[in-house]
Design an enzyme around this catalytic site. Structure first.
Site: not given
Length: 257
Positions: A35, A56, A171
Site C-alpha cells: 500500500d 489507494k 482515514m
C-alpha cells in the site's frame, strides 16, 4: 509448488517500528505488494524489482481490491513467496481479513504478521495516550472510510458520543466535518479536545490541536491531509503537559485553536 502469502503490518511508517519478522519476510520474499502507507523510508528499502504498488490514495488513483486479490492468487500459484505489506496492522481497517478469506477460498497458504497499529502509535508519538486513568477508561476505533457501496453507515456516532471514552478515527480527515457535527448533535460538548496527527512517526509528522467545534477550521488552516489519525476526547489535551519533553516530536508542527 504453490507459494505462500504473508499479510504483513509495517507499523505507522518509521522503519525502526517495523518488526524483526516483517523485515526478514520482506528480505526473503519474491514479491512485495504494498500500500502507500508503509512510509517512504520502508518502501525505499525494498528493491524496485520486487515491489508492486497496489495502494489507494484518498481522492486520487487507486488499485481496485479485486485486482489485488487476483494478483495475490496469481503470484502464489506461480510458486512465489509474497509479502502483502500494509500500513499499521493488516487486521485494523486494512482489509486483511478479506484478503485472507480470498486466499483461503483459492487454497493458498496465508500467514498474518501483526504490525504496530497507527490507531495507538499515532496518538502515542504525539504524547496522547488513548486511555488514561483520569480521562478515559475505554477507547473506540472507527474507520472514516467505510465501504462506499453500503446503503447507510454502520457507525453509530450517537452511541460513541455516549461512551465517555476516547474515539480514534482512522482515514477520517476528509469526513471530519460530518462526524464532528454528528458527535455534537448527539450531545458531545463542542469544547471536547481533538487532535489530528498527520504522518505519525514519519520525518514530516505534524500535530494540530483543537476542539470538536474548531478542528475543521484548524484542518483547513494548516492543510492537514491524509494519512492522519483523529483523536477525540479529554486525552487529546494531555499532549500539552508532555509535548516539550517528547524526543520523537522534535520535528512536528503544531497548531492549537
Amino acid at each position: 509448488m504453490t507459494g505462500c502469502v504473508y499479510l504483513v503490518g509495517s507499523g505507522p511508517g518509521n522503519p525502526e517500528l517495523l518488526t524483526v519478522k516483517a523485515r526478514r519476510l520482506i528480505e526473503e520474499s519474491d514479491v512485495v505488494l504494498h500500500d502507500t502507507l508503509p512510509g517512504p523510508e520502508i518502501l525505499d528499502s525494498i528493491p524496485e524489482t520486487k515491489r508492486e504498488d497496489v495502494g489507494k490514495r484518498a481522492g486520487g488513483e487507486w488499485t481496485p481490491q479485486e485486482y489485488t486479490n487476483r494478483r495475490l492468487v496469481e503470484l502464489a500459484e506461480e510458486g512465489k513467496t509474497v509479502v502483502r505489506l500494509k500500513g499499521g496492522d493488516p487486521f485494523v481497517f486494512g482489509r486483511g481479513g478479506e484478503e485472507a478469506e480470498h486466499l483461503a477460498e483459492h487454497g493458498i497458504d496465508v500467514e498474518y504478521v501483526p504490525g504496530v497499529t497507527s490507531a495507538i502509535a499515532g496518538p502515542g508519538v504525539a504524547g496522547i495516550p488513548v486511555t488514561h486513568r483520569d480521562h478515559a477508561s475505554s477507547v473506540s476505533f472507527v474507520t472514516g472510510h467505510e465501504d462506499p457501496t453500503k446503503d447507510e453507515s454502520a457507525i453509530d456516532w450517537a452511541a460513541l458520543a455516549a461512551t465517555g471514552g476516547t474515539i480514534v478515527v482512522l482515514m477520517g480527515v476528509g469526513k471530519l466535518p460530518m462526524y464532528t457535527d454528528e458527535l455534537v448533535s448527539a450531545g458531545m460538548a463542542p469544547e471536547t479536545p481533538v487532535a489530528l496527527v498527520e504522518r505519525a512517526t514519519w520525518p514530516n509528522q505534524r500535530v494540530a490541536l483543537g476542539t470538536l467545534g474548531t478542528i475543521v477550521d484548524v484542518r483547513d488552516e494548516r492543510g492537514i491531509e491524509p494519512p492522519a489519525v483523529t483523536v477525540i476526547g479529554d486525552v487529546a489535551a494531555t499532549r500539552a503537559e508532555v509535548a516539550e519533553f517528547l524526543r520523537n516530536d522534535a520535528e512536528s508542527e503544531e497548531t492549537e485553536t
